[in-house]
Enzyme design. Structure first.
Site, PDB file in Angstrom:
ATOM      1  N   LYS A  72      16.873 -36.658  -1.065  1.00  0.00           N
ATOM      2  CA  LYS A  72      17.667 -36.102  -2.170  1.00  0.00           C
ATOM      3  C   LYS A  72      17.754 -37.034  -3.378  1.00  0.00           C
ATOM      4  O   LYS A  72      17.864 -36.584  -4.514  1.00  0.00           O
ATOM      5  CB  LYS A  72      19.082 -35.784  -1.681  1.00  0.00           C
ATOM      6  CG  LYS A  72      19.195 -34.520  -0.859  1.00  0.00           C
ATOM      7  CD  LYS A  72      20.656 -34.274  -0.510  1.00  0.00           C
ATOM      8  CE  LYS A  72      20.839 -32.911   0.095  1.00  0.00           C
ATOM      9  NZ  LYS A  72      22.268 -32.596   0.294  1.00  0.00           N
ATOM     10  N   ASP A 108      24.874 -28.359  -4.418  1.00  0.00           N
ATOM     11  CA  ASP A 108      25.937 -28.715  -3.461  1.00  0.00           C
ATOM     12  C   ASP A 108      27.331 -28.591  -4.089  1.00  0.00           C
ATOM     13  O   ASP A 108      28.274 -28.130  -3.441  1.00  0.00           O
ATOM     14  CB  ASP A 108      25.749 -30.153  -2.945  1.00  0.00           C
ATOM     15  CG  ASP A 108      24.701 -30.233  -1.842  1.00  0.00           C
ATOM     16  OD1 ASP A 108      24.430 -29.207  -1.191  1.00  0.00           O
ATOM     17  OD2 ASP A 108      24.154 -31.327  -1.632  1.00  0.00           O
TER      18      ASP A 108
HETATM   19  P1  NAP Z   1      24.329 -39.892   2.749  1.00  0.00           P
HETATM   20  O1  NAP Z   1      23.916 -39.811   1.332  1.00  0.00           O
HETATM   21  O2  NAP Z   1      23.471 -40.597   3.735  1.00  0.00           O
HETATM   22  O3  NAP Z   1      25.797 -40.536   2.781  1.00  0.00           O
HETATM   23  C1  NAP Z   1      26.403 -40.868   4.005  1.00  0.00           C
HETATM   24  C2  NAP Z   1      27.858 -41.228   3.772  1.00  0.00           C
HETATM   25  O4  NAP Z   1      28.463 -41.475   5.056  1.00  0.00           O
HETATM   26  C3  NAP Z   1      28.065 -42.504   2.939  1.00  0.00           C
HETATM   27  O5  NAP Z   1      29.264 -42.375   2.215  1.00  0.00           O
HETATM   28  C4  NAP Z   1      28.209 -43.566   4.037  1.00  0.00           C
HETATM   29  O6  NAP Z   1      28.938 -44.719   3.623  1.00  0.00           O
HETATM   30  C5  NAP Z   1      29.024 -42.813   5.065  1.00  0.00           C
HETATM   31  N1  NAP Z   1      28.885 -43.388   6.411  1.00  0.00           N
HETATM   32  C6  NAP Z   1      27.817 -43.335   7.218  1.00  0.00           C
HETATM   33  N2  NAP Z   1      28.073 -43.983   8.380  1.00  0.00           N
HETATM   34  C7  NAP Z   1      29.340 -44.473   8.256  1.00  0.00           C
HETATM   35  C8  NAP Z   1      30.180 -45.249   9.125  1.00  0.00           C
HETATM   36  N3  NAP Z   1      29.767 -45.645  10.337  1.00  0.00           N
HETATM   37  N4  NAP Z   1      31.423 -45.565   8.692  1.00  0.00           N
HETATM   38  C9  NAP Z   1      31.867 -45.141   7.474  1.00  0.00           C
HETATM   39  N5  NAP Z   1      31.111 -44.427   6.608  1.00  0.00           N
HETATM   40  C10 NAP Z   1      29.864 -44.088   7.004  1.00  0.00           C
HETATM   41  O7  NAP Z   1      24.533 -38.431   3.377  1.00  0.00           O
HETATM   42  P2  NAP Z   1      24.981 -37.094   2.597  1.00  0.00           P
HETATM   43  O8  NAP Z   1      23.801 -36.330   2.201  1.00  0.00           O
HETATM   44  O9  NAP Z   1      25.986 -37.479   1.560  1.00  0.00           O
HETATM   45  O10 NAP Z   1      25.682 -36.262   3.777  1.00  0.00           O
HETATM   46  C11 NAP Z   1      26.978 -36.623   4.252  1.00  0.00           C
HETATM   47  C12 NAP Z   1      27.499 -35.528   5.191  1.00  0.00           C
HETATM   48  O11 NAP Z   1      27.651 -34.313   4.467  1.00  0.00           O
HETATM   49  C13 NAP Z   1      26.572 -35.230   6.358  1.00  0.00           C
HETATM   50  O12 NAP Z   1      27.357 -34.966   7.490  1.00  0.00           O
HETATM   51  C14 NAP Z   1      25.850 -33.967   5.923  1.00  0.00           C
HETATM   52  O13 NAP Z   1      25.412 -33.164   7.004  1.00  0.00           O
HETATM   53  C15 NAP Z   1      26.975 -33.263   5.157  1.00  0.00           C
HETATM   54  N6  NAP Z   1      26.487 -32.314   4.154  1.00  0.00           N
HETATM   55  C16 NAP Z   1      26.884 -31.024   4.276  1.00  0.00           C
HETATM   56  C17 NAP Z   1      26.494 -30.097   3.323  1.00  0.00           C
HETATM   57  C18 NAP Z   1      26.945 -28.680   3.462  1.00  0.00           C
HETATM   58  O14 NAP Z   1      26.435 -27.823   2.742  1.00  0.00           O
HETATM   59  N7  NAP Z   1      27.919 -28.401   4.319  1.00  0.00           N
HETATM   60  C19 NAP Z   1      25.660 -30.484   2.263  1.00  0.00           C
HETATM   61  C20 NAP Z   1      25.273 -31.812   2.164  1.00  0.00           C
HETATM   62  C21 NAP Z   1      25.685 -32.721   3.133  1.00  0.00           C
HETATM   63  P3  NAP Z   1      28.163 -45.976   2.955  1.00  0.00           P
HETATM   64  O15 NAP Z   1      27.860 -45.564   1.553  1.00  0.00           O
HETATM   65  O16 NAP Z   1      29.162 -47.070   3.034  1.00  0.00           O
HETATM   66  O17 NAP Z   1      26.939 -46.210   3.783  1.00  0.00           O
END
Ligand code: NAP
Length: 283
Positions: A72, A108
């Protein structure tokens, strides 16, 4: 006329609900098309865009594609143009072909806001705590800011939250997860949003809100994770909060991509039903 061809690219991508959701909506709309999941590794992204997404949309067999983890944020470097909303968020989840040019969009944020409306929430002037400053968290924060919400953005990597706050402006307060000010922020919030990956399959027992912090029953709680009741949602339910998982947002962001590609609204009920059926098959 040849059938249209759409795809979602990512790695992994096998779990994606998008093919089921889009194929059902395309069929219901009477559009001859197919939508498939294509696994593209991070190292292969540039080559894939060159060969498939291809310079000059008219030569491409694809009419549009979605982008998921881990592309992304990097896909933007391979596109001709990035729409304003996606540029602000720094992430692209939908690509269209316009006059032979690849254009990146982010649906999103609109998907999130539409899911809130469907849930009966109006965040204008309200306090919202968002956990997570990754791609989804940034889209959520930008969308909430356009509604005039006052946002606390909590992220493990505090620098990332600070950068988002700088870009969005005064309405966003960055915070570390262990900051003492988190307790009153959560206690006074109208809405809590989990936009971290905590609660997903590989982190299934984790929650963004530590157990010592109480949740008020009047607070609404949204977890962007879908297809499972996460520890965060289960605890919120026990505290009497209204809760929603991320499925409605997924459907609404998909519907926004569908509109960009096809110029018509998809049938949301058909998309919901296809997602629920696919989730039942894979869980
Ligand atoms: P991403 O860019 O990889 O971001 C991951 C986030 O999770 C970051 O803020 C990261 O913090 C945090 N994180 C990961 N492991 C962690 C831990 N052990 N402790 C604390 N924080 C942690 O992923 P994303 O695309 O934003 O997606 C995030 C979530 O949203 C996922 O579950 C995804 O499936 C969901 N999502 C849902 C939709 C929907 O339409 N429903 C759309 C998009 C995403 P750091 O920055 O500190 O690493």
């Amino acid at each position: 006329m040849c059938p249209k061809h759409f795809a979602v690219i990512g790695d992994p991508v096998e779990h994606s609900l998008s093919p089921a959701m889009h194929n059902a909506a395309l069929q219901a709309a009477g559009i001859r098309a197919r939508y498939e999941a294509i696994r593209v590794s991070a190292g292969d992204l540039g080559a894939w865009v060159d060969s498939e997404g291809a310079v000059g949309g008219h030569r491409s067999p694809l009419h549009g594609f979605n982008v998921t983890i881990p592309h992304k944020e990097t896909i933007g470097g391979y596109l001709h143009e990035i729409a304003q909303g996606a540029a602000a968020v720094g992430a692209v989840n939908t690509v269209t072909f316009r006059d032979g040019r690849l254009v990146g969009h982010n649906t999103d944020g609109v998907g999130f806001l539409e899911s809130l409306s469907a849930f009966g929430l109006d965040v204008a002037g309200q306090s919202v705590v968002v956990f997570g400053a990754g791609g989804a968290g940034r889209a959520v924060v930008h969308a909430l800011a356009t509604c005039g919400a006052s946002i606390t953005l909590v992220n493990r990597n505090l620098d990332k939250a600070r950068k988002v706050a700088q870009r969005v402006g005064d309405g966003v307060r960055p915070m570390a997860p262990l900051d003492a000010a988190l307790l009153p922020a959560v206690a006074g919030a109208y809405l809590l949003v989990n936009a971290t990956s905590l609660g997903m399959k590989h982190q299934a027992d984790s929650s963004p809100v530590p157990d010592h912090i109480d949740l008020a029953a009047r607070t609404a709680v949204v977890d962007l994770v879908y297809g499972r009741r996460t520890p965060f949602l289960r605890r919120a339910e026990l505290c009497g909060c209204r809760t929603m998982d991320g499925l409605e947002m997924l459907i609404r962001q998909g519907a926004a991509a569908f509109r960009l590609w096809n110029g018509v609204d998809p049938d949301l009920d058909v998309m919901r039903e296809a997602c629920r059926k696919r989730l039942a098959e894979v869980s």
